[in-house]
Design an enzyme around this catalytic site. Sequence first.
Site, PDB file in Angstrom:
ATOM      1  N   THR A  98      92.395-107.192 -59.778  1.00 37.49           N
ATOM      2  CA  THR A  98      92.265-105.906 -60.444  1.00 37.49           C
ATOM      3  C   THR A  98      93.589-105.153 -60.388  1.00 37.49           C
ATOM      4  O   THR A  98      94.183-105.012 -59.325  1.00 37.49           O
ATOM      5  CB  THR A  98      91.154-105.073 -59.783  1.00 37.49           C
ATOM      6  OG1 THR A  98      89.942-105.819 -59.804  1.00 37.49           O
ATOM      7  CG2 THR A  98      90.954-103.762 -60.505  1.00 37.49           C
ATOM      8  N   GLN A 124      87.132-113.037 -66.446  1.00 33.71           N
ATOM      9  CA  GLN A 124      86.105-112.729 -65.453  1.00 33.71           C
ATOM     10  C   GLN A 124      85.412-111.428 -65.820  1.00 33.71           C
ATOM     11  O   GLN A 124      86.058-110.445 -66.178  1.00 33.71           O
ATOM     12  CB  GLN A 124      86.695-112.598 -64.050  1.00 33.71           C
ATOM     13  CG  GLN A 124      85.609-112.422 -62.984  1.00 33.71           C
ATOM     14  CD  GLN A 124      86.162-112.183 -61.587  1.00 33.71           C
ATOM     15  OE1 GLN A 124      86.706-111.128 -61.322  1.00 33.71           O
ATOM     16  NE2 GLN A 124      86.012-113.166 -60.705  1.00 33.71           N
ATOM     17  N   CYS A 127      82.701-108.867 -55.815  1.00 29.12           N
ATOM     18  CA  CYS A 127      83.432-107.601 -55.709  1.00 29.12           C
ATOM     19  C   CYS A 127      82.737-106.677 -54.713  1.00 29.12           C
ATOM     20  O   CYS A 127      81.549-106.366 -54.874  1.00 29.12           O
ATOM     21  CB  CYS A 127      83.533-106.925 -57.071  1.00 29.12           C
ATOM     22  SG  CYS A 127      84.445-105.368 -57.022  1.00 29.12           S
ATOM     23  N   GLY A 163      95.288-115.137 -54.019  1.00 28.25           N
ATOM     24  CA  GLY A 163      95.175-113.750 -54.439  1.00 28.25           C
ATOM     25  C   GLY A 163      96.338-112.910 -53.975  1.00 28.25           C
ATOM     26  O   GLY A 163      97.405-112.886 -54.582  1.00 28.25           O
TER      27      GLY A 163
END
EC number: 1.3.1.89
Length: 737
Positions: free
Chosen positions: A334, A407, A439, A601
């Site tokens: 994000t 996604q 999430c 990530g």
Amino acid sequence: MESQETAKRPIEPNGAVAAQDAEPATKRVKLDDAPVPQVQEEPSQPQPQPQAQPQTEDEKPTEQRQDDRDKRRGIAPIKKEYLVVPPSQVAKTAEVVDDDAAEGRTAPDAEAATGKDGKKKRPKGQNKEREFGIFADAQRLCNSVAWTPEFSPRHCKHGERCNALHDIRKYLKEGRRPDLNVFGGKCPVWETHGKCSSGWRCLFVESHMKEIEHEDGRKELVLTEDLTKIKPEAASLVPPEEESMDARAGVYNVVAPAVKLALSRKKIQHEKSDQYLKWMAKDSELARIHYHKQKDDDDVAKDYAAQYVEPPLKPSEKRRIYFGRETPVLAPLTTQGNLPFRRLCVELGAEITYSEMALGLPLLQGQKADWTLMRAHESEITPPRYTPTGIVDPAYDNSKDLKFGVQITAHAPWIAIKSAETLARYLPHLRVIDLNCGCPIDMVYKSGAGSALLDAPSKLERMIRGMNTVSGDVPVTAKIRMGVRDNHQTAQKLVERLALGAPDIRAVSGAPGCAAVTLHGRTRQQRYTKAADWSYIAECAALVKSFNEKADSLQDTIREADERSLPNGGRMYFVGNGDCYSHVDYFNHVDNAKVDSVMVGRGAIIKPWIFEEISAGQYLDKSATERLAYVEKFAKYGMEAWGSDELGLNYTRRFLLEFLSFFHRYVPIGLLEYLPPAMNDRPPAYKGRNELETLLASKNYLDWIKISEMFLGPAPPNFKFQPKHKSNAYENIEAEG
């Protein structure tokens, strides 16, 4: 600026990194070779003993030094010659970062909320109402003249009511700030593509404009093009007035404004989804009735099978995908996982990429912000590397595969299913549609989406089945966590359900059709407070292998099993995720946890060349100059994606600063006492091997803005920035100049 330094530094046999030529050689003493203190024989008669003095780090015995290092676990082991504080004080200067907030979805830019008394309410939680200021031209230039020659404007639909400028010369003189002198005053977009999509608004416009004189003596300003650089697909790069932000060279999956408008007005029909949802409602009620009967599982299955009705449509044959040792995966990130950053990572070796997480409902409502996340760069629609060593589906065609997937998340099956149909219809370049089931952010979790789905396995299975049915040839995948709570890990049962279906009805309905599952080795409750649990991931990987074997036998019992509906010929891939920060971590997880691949990530934001290290199989000690070159590339890629005008340039600045809020945490391996580096280790205050390396390590946001100004020019006076992972801890940042 310093001279260009070598990208790769040799690794000494003892694991230390050789110092750079520009720096004095640092001799590293192995702990095993440290001198052992001599033990003196006790004198026959007592003698006065000198008062014990505090030992320095070097005077301590080897074992004690190792114990002290263990006590400082979580602190990066910086060599003492680079520390700016004594070794005993390193723990006090180590940075503590809240990475939990970095996963959050940012609230829309807006003024701070106010209460009934008119006073500003203090933001609660993380990432609430982050402000970035207003950055726009002093006077707005009308779209009717923004990309045209001076004497050939388009028709202005507002006519005399238009309050924007139509005089190009006046706009260039009074309506905006002067051209920037970074990049030598040349527009990076024009230099790459031969034309600039920002037109007259470009802050480098003087480099691609000229004044021509007509026969009647009139002088006209026109924009120039370099036809030798323009690709055929970019021939219409200059956008029509209503699509000023949508036409960018090298950008794919751009959805027309007319489609988004039709979605917002509910004029788009979802025929497949409507049929399937109508059937699913009846089937769910049938399953609920039989589930609550007081019978054992076999009887329930028989009752359900007797009344089971086939769905009105079956899934289309899916494009085969592949995950392997040679395909490191960039996680959906994000904010940080934007198009310019993904482009940089692909250039450095990322083989699979994902969009930022989009919310399903805003997609169905045609909201521009979420549809913008679906765009891919041309480098992402090329096939991933493919050098298989294990079992691969013979139907897999690497030439038809691509890197980019999207996604989404949703709290209700109808949203997920309709979103999948819509994405498959309007996005021609999709590898997979991934459903986010991990999430942890409150806004998502409390709505019933994200990690809330971990506690709703039946709903999750219905989502995957429905998405797989309506997504055409695009496979459907899922990303999950170990569970919601630390003491209640549910991933193993969930993985079984995604691979085979619910235990009591799988013989009737078959597998849900999930092509791959990615497991993040943490719970929602845990967040980033502990290291990822790769032993648990390994257990799940072993289960997936057994499930794939069981799926072969299950296919024989499914009524009218259709091989076309089975993803990857009946095999579900399994990807691990969590704390991967080097090629050592990557290959350790592939070899020992037995995952098909590893998703990277935070490690990629801190160190984007981790993918290059994986490809090379060695540590790369990037010089400060090389790391600054990545920042420069991000700035250029940002202007190509968002524009080189005032708005686009400061969008780039904002996301570059988000990038630098992680990028500064990298500690050059040449400064470490020992390897491997650990991502969760925080460095104490230290200096680099030169001034630029020290600047890139700065925790001061003003230094980040200074770095951005090297490539984007001075920040607007009212520009503000708050690091996403410290949005409530930092003061509002106002750039000067």
